[in-house]
Design a protein around this motif. Structure first.
Motif, PDB file in Angstrom:
ATOM      1  N   ASN A 146       0.832  -1.211   0.000  1.00 53.79           N
ATOM      2  CA  ASN A 146       0.000   0.000   0.000  1.00 53.79           C
ATOM      3  C   ASN A 146       0.864   1.258   0.000  1.00 53.79           C
ATOM      4  O   ASN A 146       0.560   2.225  -0.693  1.00 53.79           O
ATOM      5  CB  ASN A 146      -0.935   0.011   1.220  1.00 53.79           C
ATOM      6  N   ILE A 147       1.953   1.229   0.778  1.00 52.69           N
ATOM      7  CA  ILE A 147       2.844   2.409   0.798  1.00 52.69           C
ATOM      8  C   ILE A 147       3.423   2.624  -0.603  1.00 52.69           C
ATOM      9  O   ILE A 147       3.457   3.739  -1.116  1.00 52.69           O
ATOM     10  CB  ILE A 147       3.978   2.239   1.833  1.00 52.69           C
ATOM     11  N   LEU A 148       3.847   1.513  -1.219  1.00 56.71           N
ATOM     12  CA  LEU A 148       4.438   1.621  -2.569  1.00 56.71           C
ATOM     13  C   LEU A 148       3.476   2.237  -3.574  1.00 56.71           C
ATOM     14  O   LEU A 148       3.887   2.986  -4.464  1.00 56.71           O
ATOM     15  CB  LEU A 148       4.868   0.233  -3.046  1.00 56.71           C
ATOM     16  N   LYS A 149       2.194   1.915  -3.425  1.00 53.30           N
ATOM     17  CA  LYS A 149       1.190   2.464  -4.349  1.00 53.30           C
ATOM     18  C   LYS A 149       1.114   3.985  -4.232  1.00 53.30           C
ATOM     19  O   LYS A 149       0.913   4.693  -5.221  1.00 53.30           O
ATOM     20  CB  LYS A 149      -0.186   1.873  -4.024  1.00 53.30           C
ATOM     21  N   GLU A 150       1.287   4.484  -2.992  1.00 54.21           N
ATOM     22  CA  GLU A 150       1.110   5.919  -2.746  1.00 54.21           C
ATOM     23  C   GLU A 150       2.409   6.717  -2.892  1.00 54.21           C
ATOM     24  O   GLU A 150       2.386   7.919  -3.143  1.00 54.21           O
ATOM     25  CB  GLU A 150       0.600   6.157  -1.302  1.00 54.21           C
ATOM     26  N   LEU A 151       3.540   6.027  -2.681  1.00 56.41           N
ATOM     27  CA  LEU A 151       4.829   6.735  -2.607  1.00 56.41           C
ATOM     28  C   LEU A 151       5.282   7.242  -3.988  1.00 56.41           C
ATOM     29  O   LEU A 151       5.441   6.430  -4.911  1.00 56.41           O
ATOM     30  CB  LEU A 151       5.881   5.783  -2.025  1.00 56.41           C
ATOM     31  N   PRO A 152       5.493   8.559  -4.123  1.00 62.88           N
ATOM     32  CA  PRO A 152       5.911   9.089  -5.429  1.00 62.88           C
ATOM     33  C   PRO A 152       7.221   8.451  -5.914  1.00 62.88           C
ATOM     34  O   PRO A 152       8.075   8.069  -5.111  1.00 62.88           O
ATOM     35  CB  PRO A 152       6.118  10.582  -5.149  1.00 62.88           C
ATOM     36  N   LYS A 153       7.348   8.362  -7.241  1.00 64.71           N
ATOM     37  CA  LYS A 153       8.492   7.690  -7.883  1.00 64.71           C
ATOM     38  C   LYS A 153       9.837   8.282  -7.447  1.00 64.71           C
ATOM     39  O   LYS A 153      10.842   7.596  -7.421  1.00 64.71           O
ATOM     40  CB  LYS A 153       8.382   7.802  -9.409  1.00 64.71           C
TER      41      LYS A 153
ATOM     42  N   ARG B 169      11.587   3.292  -2.097  1.00 64.97           N
ATOM     43  CA  ARG B 169      10.832   2.360  -2.930  1.00 64.97           C
ATOM     44  C   ARG B 169      11.606   1.043  -3.125  1.00 64.97           C
ATOM     45  O   ARG B 169      11.052  -0.038  -3.005  1.00 64.97           O
ATOM     46  CB  ARG B 169      10.506   2.982  -4.301  1.00 64.97           C
ATOM     47  N   LEU B 170      12.909   1.204  -3.362  1.00 60.27           N
ATOM     48  CA  LEU B 170      13.741   0.008  -3.560  1.00 60.27           C
ATOM     49  C   LEU B 170      13.759  -0.853  -2.300  1.00 60.27           C
ATOM     50  O   LEU B 170      13.676  -2.086  -2.351  1.00 60.27           O
ATOM     51  CB  LEU B 170      15.173   0.425  -3.897  1.00 60.27           C
ATOM     52  N   LYS B 171      13.867  -0.166  -1.139  1.00 61.77           N
ATOM     53  CA  LYS B 171      13.923  -0.877   0.142  1.00 61.77           C
ATOM     54  C   LYS B 171      12.624  -1.675   0.350  1.00 61.77           C
ATOM     55  O   LYS B 171      12.655  -2.848   0.730  1.00 61.77           O
ATOM     56  CB  LYS B 171      14.123   0.148   1.271  1.00 61.77           C
TER      57      LYS B 171
END
Ligand code: SAM
Length: 221
Positions: free
Chosen positions: A189-196, A202-204
């Motif tokens: 869910n965090i990955l979906k919201e976290l800007p690129k 994101r990698l972590k």
């Protein structure tokens, strides 16, 4: 007998009789009271940085007639640790704070065991314990009112190849499956919201998810 949560009972289960314990951040001293009620020869210091919970801690200790058995101290962490203390307990705080408290003491040479129950940042806590010369002896994930909690017992020693992400949680108990499945969902869910642009974060998270999926798919039993 005082009534305490399953989380605190699990912490208590890792402390043997005849220990000299400091319960850092004791709050209302529930764990401290439980320890002296269940273990005959234990000595306990209940300490907290905050005078307000300590006031209630003193009232609770009085209610159970344990004033002679539990020493109450208002102090910050373990900077002024009594040299006879052999067991440090820090439960119910964030992993960053637990790591800070443990690292502030210069030398823990009389300490036989550290029992911690961090609310988060488990890898940091494991790394801090390792850096301080403590290896993980036991880790338990328990579900208390459907919420997962980690409890760690560390003893002096060096682990040969410590895994800070999983620690020693390589068993597939219902609790660990529940915990890692939840973590996988949270990370996703965090990955979906976290800007690129938050590339490293994101990698972590992606790496963590890969490890969790592998863990969940591997047959450990
Ligand atoms: C959420 S309570 C946890 C209470 C209990 N240990 C438990 O697990 O249920 C955290 C307690 O830690 C105390 N605390 C925070 N920082 C501290 C520090 N540096 N030294 C001692 N106590 C601290 C707070 O005042 C609070 O009472």
């Amino acid at each position: 007998m005082i009534n305490i949560s399953l989380r605190l009972q699990t912490v208590a289960s890792l402390i043997p009789d005849n220990s000299y314990v400091i319960d850092v951040g004791c709050d209302h001293a529930l764990l401290s009271i439980y320890l002296v009620q269940t273990l005959k020869h234990i000595k306990v210091i209940a300490s907290d940085i905050n005078p307000n919970p300590l006031k209630i801690a003193r009232e609770n200790i009085k209610k159970y007639n344990l004033e002679k058995k539990i020493e109450v101290r208002e102090e910050d962490g373990i900077k002024n640790l009594n040299k006879d203390v052999d067991t440090i307990v820090i439960a119910g705080m964030g992993g960053i704070l637990i790591s800070k408290i443990l690292s502030e003491k210069n030398g823990l040479k009389n300490i036989k065991r550290i029992v911690v129950s961090p609310n988060n940042d488990y890898p940091l806590v494991r790394k801090t314990l390792n850096n301080l010369g403590f290896m993980i002896h036991t880790e338990k994930i328990i579900l208390d009112k459907r919420k997962p909690y980690l409890v760690i017992l560390a003893i002096p020693g060096k682990a040969s190849n410590p895994d800070y992400f999983f620690g020693t949680l390589n068993n597939k108990s219902l609790e660990t499956i529940y915990y890692y499945t939840n973590l996988l969902h949270t990370n996703t869910n965090i990955l979906k919201e976290l800007p690129k642009k938050y590339l490293i974060k994101r990698l972590k998270l992606k790496l963590e998810n890969k490890k969790i999926k592998k863990f969940l798919l591997t047959n450990h039993d």
